[in-house]
Design a protein around this motif. Structure first.
Motif, PDB file in Angstrom:
ATOM      1  N   ARG A 257      -6.725   0.391  -0.982  1.00  0.00           N
ATOM      2  CA  ARG A 257      -7.515   0.793   0.194  1.00  0.00           C
ATOM      3  C   ARG A 257      -8.603  -0.232   0.488  1.00  0.00           C
ATOM      4  O   ARG A 257      -8.874  -0.541   1.657  1.00  0.00           O
ATOM      5  CB  ARG A 257      -8.115   2.177  -0.026  1.00  0.00           C
TER       6      ARG A 257
ATOM      7  N   THR B  12      -1.658   4.324  -9.775  1.00  0.00           N
ATOM      8  CA  THR B  12      -2.742   5.083 -10.395  1.00  0.00           C
ATOM      9  C   THR B  12      -3.884   5.230  -9.398  1.00  0.00           C
ATOM     10  O   THR B  12      -3.909   4.575  -8.349  1.00  0.00           O
ATOM     11  CB  THR B  12      -3.267   4.344 -11.641  1.00  0.00           C
ATOM     12  N   HIS B  13      -4.856   6.063  -9.739  1.00  0.00           N
ATOM     13  CA  HIS B  13      -6.023   6.250  -8.880  1.00  0.00           C
ATOM     14  C   HIS B  13      -6.737   4.914  -8.641  1.00  0.00           C
ATOM     15  O   HIS B  13      -7.123   4.599  -7.515  1.00  0.00           O
ATOM     16  CB  HIS B  13      -6.978   7.271  -9.510  1.00  0.00           C
ATOM     17  N   GLU B  14      -6.885   4.129  -9.690  1.00  0.00           N
ATOM     18  CA  GLU B  14      -7.559   2.831  -9.567  1.00  0.00           C
ATOM     19  C   GLU B  14      -6.775   1.884  -8.654  1.00  0.00           C
ATOM     20  O   GLU B  14      -7.361   1.181  -7.819  1.00  0.00           O
ATOM     21  CB  GLU B  14      -7.745   2.197 -10.939  1.00  0.00           C
TER      22      GLU B  14
ATOM     23  N   LYS C  87      -4.805   2.749  -6.214  1.00  0.00           N
ATOM     24  CA  LYS C  87      -4.954   3.257  -4.851  1.00  0.00           C
ATOM     25  C   LYS C  87      -6.291   2.842  -4.262  1.00  0.00           C
ATOM     26  O   LYS C  87      -6.373   2.440  -3.091  1.00  0.00           O
ATOM     27  CB  LYS C  87      -4.797   4.775  -4.824  1.00  0.00           C
ATOM     28  N   MET C  88      -7.342   2.915  -5.061  1.00  0.00           N
ATOM     29  CA  MET C  88      -8.673   2.502  -4.584  1.00  0.00           C
ATOM     30  C   MET C  88      -8.678   1.012  -4.245  1.00  0.00           C
ATOM     31  O   MET C  88      -9.229   0.595  -3.221  1.00  0.00           O
ATOM     32  CB  MET C  88      -9.737   2.821  -5.632  1.00  0.00           C
TER      33      MET C  88
ATOM     34  N   HIS D 249       0.825  -1.208   0.000  1.00  0.00           N
ATOM     35  CA  HIS D 249       0.000   0.000   0.000  1.00  0.00           C
ATOM     36  C   HIS D 249       0.863   1.264   0.000  1.00  0.00           C
ATOM     37  O   HIS D 249       0.554   2.236  -0.707  1.00  0.00           O
ATOM     38  CB  HIS D 249      -0.939  -0.006   1.204  1.00  0.00           C
TER      39      HIS D 249
ATOM     40  N   GLU E  60       0.465   3.937  -2.881  1.00  0.00           N
ATOM     41  CA  GLU E  60       0.075   5.322  -2.581  1.00  0.00           C
ATOM     42  C   GLU E  60       1.075   6.307  -3.167  1.00  0.00           C
ATOM     43  O   GLU E  60       0.708   7.388  -3.601  1.00  0.00           O
ATOM     44  CB  GLU E  60      -0.057   5.533  -1.066  1.00  0.00           C
TER      45      GLU E  60
END
Length: 73
Positions: free
Chosen positions: A34, A26-28, A30-31, A18, A22
């Motif tokens: 999480r 990419t944004h995906e 990171k999602m 993680h 982070e």
């Protein structure tokens, strides 16, 4: 290896990954990271917490440990 130790190993690996995601993902990514952290946390809670030796699960997170002044606020 018992299930609790396996879960500690999983939690350590997910937290380490993680931190990298982070920083560089990419944004995906990171999602998804999480979501995986949340899932591992739920499993730990369902098992009543971790009953083995205390582990600093935040060792790979950037900025950890928090400065004492931030914690006290």
């Amino acid at each position: 290896m018992d299930d609790t130790l396996d879960l500690v190993t999983v939690a350590d690996a997910v937290l380490a990954a993680h931190a990298v995601i982070e920083e560089n993902g990419t944004h995906e990514m990171k999602m998804m990271s999480r979501t995986l952290l949340f899932t591992v946390g739920k499993e730990i809670a369902q098992r009543g917490g971790l009953s083995c030796e205390p582990t600093d699960l935040h060792h790979a997170e950037p900025g950890w440990p928090l400065e004492q002044s931030k914690v006290e606020r």
